[in-house]
Scaffold this motif. Structure first.
Motif, PDB file in Angstrom:
ATOM      1  N   ASP A  29       0.833  -1.208   0.000  1.00  0.00           N
ATOM      2  CA  ASP A  29       0.000   0.000   0.000  1.00  0.00           C
ATOM      3  C   ASP A  29       0.871   1.263   0.000  1.00  0.00           C
ATOM      4  OD1 ASP A  29      -2.290  -1.510  -0.023  1.00  0.00           O
ATOM      5  OD2 ASP A  29      -2.617  -1.384   2.144  1.00  0.00           O
ATOM      6  N   ALA A  30       1.977   1.222   0.741  1.00  0.00           N
ATOM      7  CA  ALA A  30       2.888   2.366   0.782  1.00  0.00           C
ATOM      8  C   ALA A  30       3.566   2.565  -0.572  1.00  0.00           C
ATOM      9  CB  ALA A  30       3.934   2.168   1.880  1.00  0.00           C
ATOM     10  N   ALA A  31       3.977   1.452  -1.204  1.00  0.00           N
ATOM     11  CA  ALA A  31       4.614   1.522  -2.513  1.00  0.00           C
ATOM     12  C   ALA A  31       3.632   2.047  -3.560  1.00  0.00           C
ATOM     13  CB  ALA A  31       5.142   0.145  -2.917  1.00  0.00           C
ATOM     14  N   LYS A  32       2.391   1.585  -3.473  1.00  0.00           N
ATOM     15  CA  LYS A  32       1.366   2.035  -4.422  1.00  0.00           C
ATOM     16  C   LYS A  32       1.101   3.527  -4.252  1.00  0.00           C
ATOM     17  CE  LYS A  32      -3.417   1.203  -5.881  1.00  0.00           C
ATOM     18  NZ  LYS A  32      -4.690   0.517  -5.583  1.00  0.00           N
ATOM     19  N   ALA A  33       1.043   3.993  -3.009  1.00  0.00           N
ATOM     20  CA  ALA A  33       0.827   5.413  -2.735  1.00  0.00           C
ATOM     21  C   ALA A  33       1.984   6.246  -3.286  1.00  0.00           C
ATOM     22  CB  ALA A  33       0.669   5.637  -1.232  1.00  0.00           C
ATOM     23  N   ASP A  34       3.179   5.700  -3.181  1.00  0.00           N
ATOM     24  CA  ASP A  34       4.363   6.367  -3.716  1.00  0.00           C
ATOM     25  C   ASP A  34       4.251   6.501  -5.241  1.00  0.00           C
ATOM     26  OD1 ASP A  34       6.853   7.563  -3.591  1.00  0.00           O
ATOM     27  OD2 ASP A  34       7.949   5.662  -3.700  1.00  0.00           O
ATOM     28  N   MET A  35       3.804   5.441  -5.889  1.00  0.00           N
ATOM     29  CA  MET A  35       3.616   5.458  -7.342  1.00  0.00           C
ATOM     30  C   MET A  35       2.505   6.435  -7.725  1.00  0.00           C
ATOM     31  SD  MET A  35       4.736   4.162 -10.162  1.00  0.00           S
ATOM     32  CE  MET A  35       4.292   3.778 -11.866  1.00  0.00           C
ATOM     33  N   GLU A  36       1.437   6.453  -6.966  1.00  0.00           N
ATOM     34  CA  GLU A  36       0.332   7.375  -7.232  1.00  0.00           C
ATOM     35  C   GLU A  36       0.796   8.828  -7.142  1.00  0.00           C
ATOM     36  OE1 GLU A  36      -3.443   4.671  -5.611  1.00  0.00           O
ATOM     37  OE2 GLU A  36      -2.408   6.068  -4.267  1.00  0.00           O
ATOM     38  N   SER A  37       1.679   9.096  -6.192  1.00  0.00           N
ATOM     39  CA  SER A  37       2.216  10.447  -6.029  1.00  0.00           C
ATOM     40  C   SER A  37       3.027  10.862  -7.262  1.00  0.00           C
ATOM     41  CB  SER A  37       3.082  10.510  -4.768  1.00  0.00           C
ATOM     42  OG  SER A  37       3.653  11.793  -4.618  1.00  0.00           O
TER      43      SER A  37
END
Length: 223
Positions: A29-37
């Motif tokens: 979830d943290a990695a996905k949020a990083d990608m979304e950013s």
């Protein structure tokens, strides 16, 4: 991008199973949020020089789950995070800016002719036969070649039917796929200005994607 994102993807490649993934869901979830950013930043910046409409981040992100129905490789997850940024998002069917985050210096920005139909390839070849200079002016420019030294994709082993074997643009005509890539090191990906580096590549790539979208899609609809 956060270094933890690359670490998660590296660990996922070594533990590609559902049990491990669920145990590390928070890391994903943290990695996905990083990608979304990152994608959100790129949409905002690209929108300043290209009309993306009301493009949303979720329209660009590709799923991390693999389609294993027809694959011998039954690993359930990709070992990368990826997105297709362009008008209409990942599902537009048109050529977009493709960014893939993958550890061990395998991250890249790319774009070009890849999953094309036989009709689209025929249009491409017709255009190259008629006027190859327009494409060559774009892809042979020094700034383009310096940033996108890698050309990926398949070519025919022999000349396509209907064209002479001594055609001056034989290599371009034999192309079934024409995809340009720029790779980034893990150090670059984890740097604070990574988004700016990707954006620089997008600006350089734009004339090529505009040209390919025109000859494969827009020119055809105008006729």
């Amino acid at each position: 991008m956060e270094s933890q994102t690359l670490h998660f993807l590296s660990q996922l490649a070594e533990n590609n199973n559902r049990d491990w993934f669920q145990e590390h869901r928070k890391d994903y979830d943290a990695a996905k949020a990083d990608m979304e950013s990152l994608v959100g930043y790129l949409i905002q910046q690209i929108g300043k020089f290209q009309d993306l409409g009301n493009l949303q981040v979720k329209e660009c992100l590709l799923r991390i789950n693999r389609d294993i129905r027809f694959s011998k490789n039954k690993a359930p997850y990709k070992n990368n995070l990826s997105a297709g940024i362009g008008p209409g998002g990942k599902s537009s069917g048109k050529i977009d800016y493709y960014i893939q985050i993958q550890p061990h210096d395998q991250t890249f920005l790319g774009g070009g002719m890849w999953e094309t139909t036989s009709e689209q390839i025929a249009r491409y070849r017709q255009e190259i036969d008629y006027n190859a200079d327009e494409l060559k002016t774009i892809i042979e420019q020094k700034e383009f070649r310096d940033f996108f030294p890698e050309i990926s994709g398949e070519s025919l082993k022999t000349m396509p039917k209907g064209y002479p074997k001594d055609h001056p643009e034989i290599e371009l005509l034999k192309r079934k796929q024409l995809f340009f890539m720029h790779r980034f090191t893990d150090k670059e990906v984890a740097s604070k200005d990574f988004g700016e580096k990707v954006l620089k590549g997008v600006r350089i790539l734009k004339p090529f994607t505009d040209y390919m979208n025109y000859i494969l899609y827009e020119q055809h609809t105008e006729q």
